[in-house]
Design a protein around this motif. Sequence first.
Motif, PDB file in Angstrom:
ATOM      1  N   ARG A   1       0.832  -1.201   0.000  1.00  0.00           N
ATOM      2  CA  ARG A   1       0.000   0.000   0.000  1.00  0.00           C
ATOM      3  C   ARG A   1       0.875   1.263   0.000  1.00  0.00           C
TER       4      ARG A   1
ATOM      5  N   VAL B   1      -7.290   2.849  -5.146  1.00  0.00           N
ATOM      6  CA  VAL B   1      -6.565   2.203  -4.052  1.00  0.00           C
ATOM      7  C   VAL B   1      -7.351   2.279  -2.743  1.00  0.00           C
TER       8      VAL B   1
ATOM      9  N   TYR C   1      -2.007  -2.960  -7.556  1.00  0.00           N
ATOM     10  CA  TYR C   1      -0.672  -2.373  -7.622  1.00  0.00           C
ATOM     11  C   TYR C   1      -0.199  -2.291  -9.067  1.00  0.00           C
TER      12      TYR C   1
ATOM     13  N   MET D   1       2.144   1.777  -3.411  1.00  0.00           N
ATOM     14  CA  MET D   1       1.133   2.369  -4.293  1.00  0.00           C
ATOM     15  C   MET D   1       1.028   3.874  -4.040  1.00  0.00           C
TER      16      MET D   1
END
Lengths: 330, 293
Positions: A34, A229, A161, A37
């Motif tokens: 995360r 996301v 991703y 990203m």
Amino acid sequence: MPLATKRASVWPVVAVLALGVALPFLLSGGFQLRIAMLIWIFAILSMGFNLLYGYTGQISMGQQGFYAVGAYAFALLQIKLGLSPVLAFAGAVAICAVLGLIVAYPLLRLRTHYLAMATLGFGLILNGVANRWIDFTGGTAGLTVPPLTWGGEALGRTGIYYVVLAIAGVVFLLHDFIARSHVGRALQAIRDDETAAAALGVPVRRYKLRIFVLAAAIAAVAGCCFSVVSLRVDPSLGEFHILVSMLTIAVVGGLGTRFGPLIGAAIVTILPQLLLQFGAAETLIYGAFIVLFLLFIPHGLAGLVENVRWTRKSAAPARTAATNVLEVKG
Amino acid sequence: MEKLSYLILSGVTNGSVYGLIGLSLSIIYGSSRVINFAQGDFVMLGALSAIMFVTTFNLPWFIAIPGVIGVVMLTALALNYGVYRPMVRRKAPPLTIMMGTLGASIMIYGIGLLVWGPDQKFVPALLSLKPLIVGPLITNPQQLAIIATFAAFLVLTWYILYRTRFGLSIRATGVDPKVALLMGIRSERIVLFSFLFSATVSGIAGVLVGPLLGGQIGMGLMLIVKGFLAAILGGLGSPFAAAAGGIAIGMMEALMAGYGTSLYAEPAIFMLILLVLFVRPYGLLGDYEAERR
């Protein structure tokens, strides 16, 4: 005198993107992925800002507004009109580009401080609208974005991703292409001296307008990626702290450098994780970063790196075609 | 009629605050060609250090006001010696220096966050907030004090700029710092003075407007933007044009909020200013600043 990026090749960019492809196999756990990203998303956002301010010298403090509009448009086009994510993405980018054109047309008559504050006002107003137009934007609670699907199934974290990486890769290549091509040299000439650039045949106004619209569209791309996301959009996307992060990235990474946005984004995203124990002092540290870098490392970390590798042409980064012409004239 | 007079009065009050910030911005800009992004944070420091001195330390106002001025002046000194002067010595362009003041503004915000926390706070009023009826108007002493302070600072600024030798050197520095230096004017001192003076103006504006707006560390941002819009509407080149722009913005805001909805007041003002910039990019009363590098 050779221009700044003539010998620079595309290979470092490809190497960085290859590292990006390999990253999910190197990282452990969803949290680290995360963070990766978020680095790409902030890098996209900052690349637009870098093209606009770092290369062209036109500051916009309303980029976080375009970022938020992009994210909201992406969500609303899917929720209200039931468009597919790809169409919603295209729609969101188009909406931001048109909005950027409408704003840029009058605002680009202004220079320096005037441009900075007028665009900041624009950003704050968009944030106010996102907060108060509750029927449409969901107010402070925001909106939920439907998750991305692939063949009927929701995409996993690694899948998302790679989507973000692919988009970031395209933006990165575009950013790099502009930086290395004749367009980049024209933009730098505008930054260094508009009159001289115009005298050399650079269509100053048209280039400024185009680059402002491009930066707005890139901010929208970043906004769409963020909503993919995080699966939700809320007014915090258009808030001042996004602008603060973006400026910190720009200054720490290095304005007008090819890798500045990426290096800066990595530092600004990872550093707070390491500084968690400082908690409330984070804002203070960001501010100190901006001041200290502006004072002591004005070309940022990427400036340091690029100086080492291409000493001859980076030795005088301010000398471009335009300043040379001016010196001949003066 | 009553509503209109009430709206005009509140518009003039808010406009006075925007005008004071516009005036401060314009004074610094006049001597250094730099927009001080931390100007709104001086207002915030004024309001919040008033809380600190009066509520927390329980000091009387005649000690608290010099205390507040001390706080903002110390901050202005730090800004001048820590950010402005080193950047000028490194020959940074004005926009980069503005980024530096933005960094300083974020630092002040960060320090404020550590000292006062993120919550909105009640700021003690210097004068009473009880309604006061003056002829057809309903007002309160605090509101009148803001307007009076605005007028007083306008007169003071005019006096310093146009009736003293020192003011002459300030104006000379504004026209051309290098030539002024050759004439024996110490430009750096002029800039230092403009930082200190404008910090005092903004700090006192903060003390006065605090009770009406509420004290919160983020208040500086909206105020700097309004102050700057005031300055570009009027014209950044002259402190008085900037102050007039502040009154105009305050009035528009109050009237639009009163007869329309406050939701559209900000976008409408922004559109109006865009329109003005489109016709006159250097402000309604201003010179050709905006197109000069």
